[in-house]
Design an enzyme around this catalytic site. Structure first.
Site, PDB file in Angstrom:
ATOM      1  CB  CYS A 158      -0.938  -0.001   1.200  1.00 53.69           C
ATOM      2  SG  CYS A 158      -0.116  -0.395   2.748  1.00 53.69           S
ATOM      3  CG  HIS A 251      -0.690   4.702   3.304  1.00 54.62           C
ATOM      4  ND1 HIS A 251      -1.253   4.627   4.560  1.00 54.62           N
ATOM      5  CD2 HIS A 251      -0.223   3.450   3.034  1.00 54.62           C
ATOM      6  CE1 HIS A 251      -1.142   3.380   5.019  1.00 54.62           C
ATOM      7  NE2 HIS A 251      -0.520   2.653   4.117  1.00 54.62           N
TER       8      HIS A 251
HETATM    9  N1  LIG Z   1      -3.952  -3.282   6.234  1.00 57.93           N
HETATM   10  C1  LIG Z   1      -3.516  -2.791   5.060  1.00 57.93           C
HETATM   11  O1  LIG Z   1      -3.688  -1.609   4.714  1.00 57.93           O
HETATM   12  C2  LIG Z   1      -2.819  -3.712   4.095  1.00 57.93           C
HETATM   13  C3  LIG Z   1      -2.501  -3.185   2.852  1.00 57.93           C
HETATM   14  C4  LIG Z   1      -1.888  -4.009   1.912  1.00 57.93           C
HETATM   15  C5  LIG Z   1      -1.597  -5.307   2.239  1.00 57.93           C
HETATM   16  N2  LIG Z   1      -1.891  -5.816   3.474  1.00 57.93           N
HETATM   17  C6  LIG Z   1      -1.544  -7.221   3.754  1.00 57.93           C
HETATM   18  O2  LIG Z   1      -2.757  -7.977   3.833  1.00 57.93           O
HETATM   19  C7  LIG Z   1      -2.568  -9.066   4.764  1.00 57.93           C
HETATM   20  C8  LIG Z   1      -3.632  -8.997   5.836  1.00 57.93           C
HETATM   21  O3  LIG Z   1      -3.531  -7.747   6.499  1.00 57.93           O
HETATM   22  P1  LIG Z   1      -4.628  -7.291   7.560  1.00 57.93           P
HETATM   23  O4  LIG Z   1      -4.274  -5.899   7.898  1.00 57.93           O
HETATM   24  O5  LIG Z   1      -5.990  -7.593   7.060  1.00 57.93           O
HETATM   25  O6  LIG Z   1      -4.291  -8.292   8.781  1.00 57.93           O
HETATM   26  P2  LIG Z   1      -5.208  -8.723  10.029  1.00 57.93           P
HETATM   27  O7  LIG Z   1      -6.249  -7.705  10.284  1.00 57.93           O
HETATM   28  O8  LIG Z   1      -4.264  -9.102  11.099  1.00 57.93           O
HETATM   29  O9  LIG Z   1      -5.972 -10.074   9.513  1.00 57.93           O
HETATM   30  C9  LIG Z   1      -5.288 -11.264   9.276  1.00 57.93           C
HETATM   31  C10 LIG Z   1      -6.234 -12.339   8.783  1.00 57.93           C
HETATM   32  O10 LIG Z   1      -5.458 -13.521   8.496  1.00 57.93           O
HETATM   33  C11 LIG Z   1      -6.147 -14.635   9.068  1.00 57.93           C
HETATM   34  N3  LIG Z   1      -5.236 -15.755   9.236  1.00 57.93           N
HETATM   35  C12 LIG Z   1      -4.174 -15.867  10.051  1.00 57.93           C
HETATM   36  N4  LIG Z   1      -3.589 -17.081   9.884  1.00 57.93           N
HETATM   37  C13 LIG Z   1      -4.311 -17.738   8.939  1.00 57.93           C
HETATM   38  C14 LIG Z   1      -4.238 -19.026   8.329  1.00 57.93           C
HETATM   39  N5  LIG Z   1      -3.305 -19.912   8.688  1.00 57.93           N
HETATM   40  N6  LIG Z   1      -5.138 -19.354   7.381  1.00 57.93           N
HETATM   41  C15 LIG Z   1      -6.096 -18.482   7.004  1.00 57.93           C
HETATM   42  N7  LIG Z   1      -6.234 -17.243   7.550  1.00 57.93           N
HETATM   43  C16 LIG Z   1      -5.350 -16.896   8.503  1.00 57.93           C
HETATM   44  C17 LIG Z   1      -6.722 -14.065  10.353  1.00 57.93           C
HETATM   45  O11 LIG Z   1      -7.710 -14.944  10.890  1.00 57.93           O
HETATM   46  P3  LIG Z   1      -8.094 -14.926  12.468  1.00 57.93           P
HETATM   47  O12 LIG Z   1      -9.059 -13.795  12.638  1.00 57.93           O
HETATM   48  O13 LIG Z   1      -8.720 -16.239  12.669  1.00 57.93           O
HETATM   49  O14 LIG Z   1      -6.828 -14.738  13.235  1.00 57.93           O
HETATM   50  C18 LIG Z   1      -7.295 -12.778   9.805  1.00 57.93           C
HETATM   51  O15 LIG Z   1      -8.506 -13.034   9.115  1.00 57.93           O
HETATM   52  C19 LIG Z   1      -1.136  -8.940   5.309  1.00 57.93           C
HETATM   53  O16 LIG Z   1      -0.266  -9.735   4.532  1.00 57.93           O
HETATM   54  C20 LIG Z   1      -0.833  -7.455   5.073  1.00 57.93           C
HETATM   55  O17 LIG Z   1       0.544  -7.218   4.946  1.00 57.93           O
HETATM   56  C21 LIG Z   1      -2.516  -5.052   4.416  1.00 57.93           C
END
Ligand SMILES: NC(=O)c1ccc[n+]([C@@H]2O[C@H](COP(=O)([O-])OP(=O)(O)OC[C@H]3O[C@@H](n4cnc5c(N)ncnc54)[C@H](OP(=O)(O)O)[C@@H]3O)[C@@H](O)[C@H]2O)c1
EC number: 1.2.1.11
Length: 361
Positions: A158, A251
């Site tokens: 992002c 951002h």
């Molecule tokens: N936030 C942003 O702006 C942004 C932007 C670009 C990219 N990203 C990327 O997108 C990804 C997710 O980010 P987020 O901010 O959404 O993180 P988050 O809020 O911490 O959510 C993580 C998700 O992953 C799930 N999870 C964890 N282990 C898993 C497994 N073994 N199998 C299936 N699901 C699993 C979690 O499930 P539970 O609820 O069961 O723990 C939850 O649904 C990351 O790689 C991050 O770097 C984020």
């Protein structure tokens, strides 16, 4: 009525998974059929799984509330139910890479928000308005994975989405170097301001891994397909600083750059105004009508006022000025969880559907 493509969201309970679910409500081509997360959330309804941690302003769509959350590692079972998946999970890189490959090898395309596969030479990293033609590398990836349908396509980090779109129309003037300082929202860490007391009355000058990604990923976006792989562009030189600020979404980037062939400010404004999105991308449901806009007011763009431009899919630029060290500087803003995450992923999936790489099983 023709059935929509059936979509699974892996990581559905997280910040980006929730954004996918919200943005896909009423999507003309895609329908959320399945939600999956880690084992600890599996086996209950989606509304139970996100109880007390639903972070979106909109309600959970009625069509998703009662879906039973699956374990995202039950790949075979999930692949029997969906045409393709969006993946946004918090798992380490090695496990994420293996999990995404497992979906692809089960003939289910993966549109990923994770960084694990971003630097693989036959995995396209897409900002469709800029490098839609990188999708052609999927044929090579399918040979490596020995799949007919399955593949992985990723979205870049992002942090780069505020300044890479603004620099792209200037590349033909020979952009030699870029300094970009990004002021990044809390939702980028999967949190809200209320979950992050350390950021109240504060900024934090460190986001793990972000500067490396911000310096490396634009070169893949600006790269080209040669000898059956994506070869990164060799320039410009990029240096960044990424700072977490007490803002919920959006951002903002302060960008400085040098040009080999220095052009006037008017020429730069014209290049932004006239930047043409490829026809195949222009007709997609999530494509912004105008990708880049320039605001003349001296106090714009502002994160809160401008992040939602074009439903969060457009980039707002302002404050183009001469600089004493570089040729020019400007400020730009994008929405990190829409343009920089779920919205960008959906746009990539639309492109891949339109071009035949994703289809109904
Ligand atoms: N936030 C942003 O702006 C942004 C932007 C670009 C990219 N990203 C990327 O997108 C990804 C997710 O980010 P987020 O901010 O959404 O993180 P988050 O809020 O911490 O959510 C993580 C998700 O992953 C799930 N999870 C964890 N282990 C898993 C497994 N073994 N199998 C299936 N699901 C699993 C979690 O499930 P539970 O609820 O069961 O723990 C939850 O649904 C990351 O790689 C991050 O770097 C984020």
């Amino acid at each position: 009525m023709e059935r929509k493509l059936q979509v699974g969201i892996i990581g559905a309970t997280g910040m980006i998974g929730q954004k996918f679910i919200t943005l896909l409500k009423d999507h003309p081509w895609f329908e959320v059929k399945l939600v999956a997360a880690s084992k600890k959330s599996a086996g209950v309804t989606y509304e139970e799984a996100v109880k007390g941690r639903w972070k979106m302003k909109e309600d959970i769509p009625a069509s998703v509330r009662k879906l039973i959350v699956k374990d995202g590692e039950s790949v075979e079972e999930i692949c029997m139910e969906v045409d393709f998946v969006f993946c946004a999970i918090s798992l380490n890189k090695e496990e994420t890479k293996l999990l995404e490959e497992a979906y692809a090898k089960h003939e289910t395309p993966v549109i990923s928000n994770n960084s694990a596969n971003r630097y693989v030479e036959d995995v396209p990293m897409l900002i469709p308005e800029i490098n839609y033609n990188h999708i052609d590398i999927i044929n090579e990836q399918r040979k490596r994975l020995r799949t007919k349908r399955g593949f992985i396509a990723v979205k870049p980090n992002c942090s780069i989405q505020s300044y890479v779109p603004a620099i792209t129309p200037l590349l033909n003037q020979g952009v030699e170097s870029i300094l970009a300082c990004t002021y990044q929202a809390i939702s980028g860490a999967g949190k809200k301001l209320s979950d992050y007391p350390q950021l109240i009355d504060n900024v934090i000058p460190y986001i793990s891994g972000e500067e490396e990604k911000s310096e490396k990923e634009p070169l893949k976006i600006w790269g080209s397909i040669k000898n059956n792989k994506i070869v990164n562009a060799s320039n410009p030189i990029i240096t960044t600083q990424c700072v977490r600020v007490p803002v919920e979404d959006g951002h903002l980037a302060a960008v400085y750059f040098n040009l080999k062939n220095k052009i006037s400010k008017e020429d730069i404004l014209r290049a932004w105004e006239e930047y043409k999105i490829p026809d195949v991308v222009a007709s997609l449901p999530s494509t912004p009508r105008k990708f880049l806009r320039y605001l003349k007011e001296e106090d714009r763009p502002q994160t809160r006022l401008d992040r939602d431009y074009e439903n969060g899919m457009g980039i707002t630029i302002g404050r183009l000025r001469d600089d004493s060290l570089f040729d020019y500087k400007f400020i730009s803003v994008s929405h990190n969880t829409v343009r920089g995450a779920a919205g960008g992923g959906i746009l990539s999936a639309e492109l891949l559907y339109k071009t035949g790489y994703i289809n109904k099983k």
